[in-house]
Structure formats: structure tokens, C-alpha cells
Design a protein around this motif. Sequence first.
Motif, PDB file in Angstrom:
ATOM      1  N   ASN A   1     -28.724   5.946   2.867  1.00  0.00           N
ATOM      2  CA  ASN A   1     -27.951   6.845   1.905  1.00  0.00           C
ATOM      3  C   ASN A   1     -27.893   6.381   0.370  1.00  0.00           C
ATOM      4  O   ASN A   1     -27.691   5.414   0.121  1.00  0.00           O
ATOM      5  CB  ASN A   1     -26.491   6.385   2.423  1.00  0.00           C
ATOM      6  CG  ASN A   1     -26.227   7.112   3.705  1.00  0.00           C
ATOM      7  OD1 ASN A   1     -25.385   6.180   4.374  1.00  0.00           O
ATOM      8  ND2 ASN A   1     -26.389   8.272   3.942  1.00  0.00           N
TER       9      ASN A   1
ATOM     10  N   GLN B   1     -28.004  11.982   1.054  1.00  0.00           N
ATOM     11  CA  GLN B   1     -26.753  11.722   0.348  1.00  0.00           C
ATOM     12  C   GLN B   1     -25.515  11.972   1.154  1.00  0.00           C
ATOM     13  O   GLN B   1     -25.566  12.847   1.996  1.00  0.00           O
ATOM     14  CB  GLN B   1     -26.758  12.545  -0.767  1.00  0.00           C
ATOM     15  CG  GLN B   1     -26.822  13.840  -0.650  1.00  0.00           C
ATOM     16  CD  GLN B   1     -26.884  14.812  -1.892  1.00  0.00           C
ATOM     17  OE1 GLN B   1     -26.095  14.364  -3.108  1.00  0.00           O
ATOM     18  NE2 GLN B   1     -27.724  15.701  -2.052  1.00  0.00           N
TER      19      GLN B   1
ATOM     20  N   CYS C   1     -27.266   1.584   2.118  1.00  0.00           N
ATOM     21  CA  CYS C   1     -26.116   2.266   1.389  1.00  0.00           C
ATOM     22  C   CYS C   1     -26.202   1.844  -0.047  1.00  0.00           C
ATOM     23  O   CYS C   1     -25.953   0.788  -0.405  1.00  0.00           O
ATOM     24  CB  CYS C   1     -25.022   2.326   2.092  1.00  0.00           C
ATOM     25  SG  CYS C   1     -23.905   3.405   1.176  1.00  0.00           S
TER      26      CYS C   1
ATOM     27  N   GLN D   1     -21.545   7.536  -2.048  1.00  0.00           N
ATOM     28  CA  GLN D   1     -21.708   7.484  -0.600  1.00  0.00           C
ATOM     29  C   GLN D   1     -20.478   7.237   0.215  1.00  0.00           C
ATOM     30  O   GLN D   1     -20.606   6.358   1.171  1.00  0.00           O
ATOM     31  CB  GLN D   1     -22.918   6.598  -0.404  1.00  0.00           C
ATOM     32  CG  GLN D   1     -24.139   6.810  -1.105  1.00  0.00           C
ATOM     33  CD  GLN D   1     -24.650   8.145  -1.162  1.00  0.00           C
ATOM     34  OE1 GLN D   1     -24.778   8.738  -0.172  1.00  0.00           O
ATOM     35  NE2 GLN D   1     -24.902   8.661  -2.600  1.00  0.00           N
TER      36      GLN D   1
END
Length: 468
Positions: free
Chosen positions: A71, A214, A236, A287
Motif C-alpha cells: 500500500n 492505494q 504500508c 492508507q
Amino acid sequence: MSDGHVPEIVKNAARANMCGYSFYYFFKQFWPEFSPSEYSDNWHIEYLCNELQECYNRFNRGEKAINMLINVPPGTSKSSIVTIAFPVWLWVQDATLKVISGSYSERIALTHSVKSRDVIKSDKFRAYFPHIEIKRDVDGKSMFENTLMGARFTTSVGGSLTGQHGHMIILDDPLSSEGAASEVIRATANKFISETLSTRKIDKETVPIIVVMQRLHTDDCSGFMLARDPEMIHICLPGELSVSVKPAHLKDKYINGLLDVGRLNRNVLERLKIDLGSYAFAGQIQQTPAPLTDSIWKRDWFVLVDDDNMPTNMPLSTDFDLAYTEKQSNSASAFVTTGKVGNKLYIDKIGWKHCEFPALIEWMRIQAAPFYIEGKASGKSAKQTLLSLGIPSVEVQVDGGDKIARASLATPYAESGMVYLRRSIADKLFSDPSQGILFFPLGAHDDLQDAMVQAITRQLKSKTFWVN
């Protein structure tokens, strides 16, 4: 012998050896072959390259597959790393490998595939790796093979993968921001991962699925995978330092609280906060999508205009959210009349009413035409009736997203100061006990809110979203 006298073939062999040793080195070497922009390095690029290389190493060692979820915000070279360069580097390691890649959009997926193919056909790649050649008779955008039995197959979410199996499966942006608003589209993407991609592995035990995206919704593909696969590697990297950084030790890599001071500096992030709105910014940049616990709308986002100062020569139109009922406890039919001057949207009039045919039509026809009506069953009937009476009416095609997600696509326009409101109707719009938008999503009714979202999105978003 000085470096200047080393034969080029020797230099190329040394560079090729380094490329095989390090995906990060390969990525930097071949950046100019698929990107017209000047390369800008950052620590996250090396980190992602190394993690992807280790993903291949586990596969090559025959170890149990560990899926990977990445992410990161848009604009951080995620597709360049994961979907364009990595599949090519895999052939450098083993030219017999078969790679499946995809995205929510066939066009985007094919663009990535073509750029990978451009790298393989480049003079530099042929000089470094002359043994890897694309077969002339299997050289398409969606599928190409090399002369050593390796292949690259490209698809889109929901597309066919019949007969195709891969040693490595890559899914890049399985959802668009608009698609994430639709419960149906989210479910389709999640099913594509769990039921389609999982059956396309050449070896169920060793082939990983790599997803890079995303965050767009709490129930997007990332949320789906995190809930189902606790052993998955999760990387992330929010744009600004937060508790969401994973692995946690990467927090030390952030410079002045920023992931990438070159691509996502403070000015860029502040602009994105305005363009995306706080709700979308939290997901796409930070995120961390989260269900709302209070109002999604803020009073101070709207620019109040005294009645005497409202534009008098702008064309008006009215957006409706319809319900056929006279019961006060049920949903009402609601409308919002707006006009547009440049990139400013003016809310001129609002209202709602509980009524059935034919009273509903009589109430509608006194509002400002043309009328825009959501393309559901009640909307189709109302449109047909209005057209038969000579009243211009347009059916609006809206996806099946939940109300909060659809509203989140409209809030950035208000938050950035593009929505103007007649002052005399402000309190009614904001605070009416039944329909006030400041109570959404926890209020009693959201019919007026829905009509306003439709008006804002229709007027300020690309016209291609709407059809007659």
C-alpha cells in the motif's frame, strides 16, 4: 587498463551481472527505457525492490508462497517497480517463467505490459541479455512470449484467464477510486483475487500473489486480503509519517515526517488534501480508510452567498432523488437546483416532499428544468412521464456504491471551496432535523444529501460519467 579502454562488451557483461544480482540496480539501469522523466531515487524504491527480489528468491528456493500486499500513495513509482520492471527482471533470473499481471482497467494493464516489452526490445537490454528474445509470432500487447518458453499474460479484473497459469501473479490497482464506491465492483475485485487468481498458479504451494494499490475503502481488496491472510507480507507506506507504517521499523526512514521529499513534499501533500478532500486523502495518501463516525460534510466548506449576490444569468438544472410514498416516516423525494459559473457550483434551491404519482410529477415540473434523475426504477418511470409532458429529463447512471463512498467522491469539491450556497437556505440544508446534511450518515434521512451529491458530482466531475 583504465576503464576507458575496457571493451564495451566487457562493460555490458559486468552490468548484466549486476542486474541479475540486484533488482534495484536493474530498475535504475532500465528506468530510461520505459520512463521519459528523469529518475529520482528514494529509500522506498530500494526497499520495495529488495522485498520483491526476496519474494522471487523464496519461490526459487521452492519455499511456501507468502502473498504480498503493498500500500503506497499514487505517484511513487509503484507501477514502474512492481508491474513494469519486475516482470522483466524475472526473465533475467529465469527466462522460462510465466508472469500474469492485471489491473482494474484493461487499458492501464496493457500500457504496463507494453512498457515491459519496450524494455526487452531496447538496445540496452539486448546488449546485456542477448539470449532473451520475444517470439515474433507471439508478440501482442496482452500476451507475449520469449524464445525460451517464458510468457507475460495481461488481463483486467473480471477478465478471462482461461488456460493461463503463472509462476508469479501481479495485480496493480485492482480498483479505481470510482469503482471503490461500488459494493458490487469491490465484491467483483475481491472475488477475482480469491477465486480466479488463486486458481491460476502453476504451483499452488510456491506461487505468490502480489497486490500493489492505494487504499480506497475499508472493504477494498487490501481490507479483504488483510482479513483473510494473516501470514501475508504487508508493506504500508503512507505519504506522511503515521502509526500505519509497516513494517514499523521503516518509520526511521521517513525524512521530516515524509515518505518521499522529492515526489510528495509538503506543498504537494497540501495540494492533494485540497484536491482529494480529507476523507479520500486519508485513504489514498495515508492508507488509512476508516468508516465515518460523524458527519462527512462540514458547514465551513460551503461559501455562503447573500441572495442579492447570487448570479442571475446562469442556466439552472435540478437533480432529484425520488421516492414514491406519502408516509412521512419513509424516504422523501428530494431535489437540489444548481447553476454553474466557471468552476463554481451555486446551490440555488432545495426541497423535499412525500407524495405519489401524479402529485409527484406536478411537484417536480414546477422546479427548474432540465431534470436529472437517478437511473433506478422510480427514476425511469418519472423520466418517461416527464418526457411525455415535454419536460427535458436526463437519466443519470450512478454506480451501486454505498452512500458514504459516493458522498466521499463529492466532498473534495466542497472542501476546496467550489460549492456556493444561497445564504437563505443554508440552515435548512445543514440542520433540518429530517434532512440536514450535517447529520449524514447518522441522520434520520439522506434524500437531500443524495440529491446534492448527484448535483455536485454531475456538474463538477467529467461529463463522461453521465449519459442521456
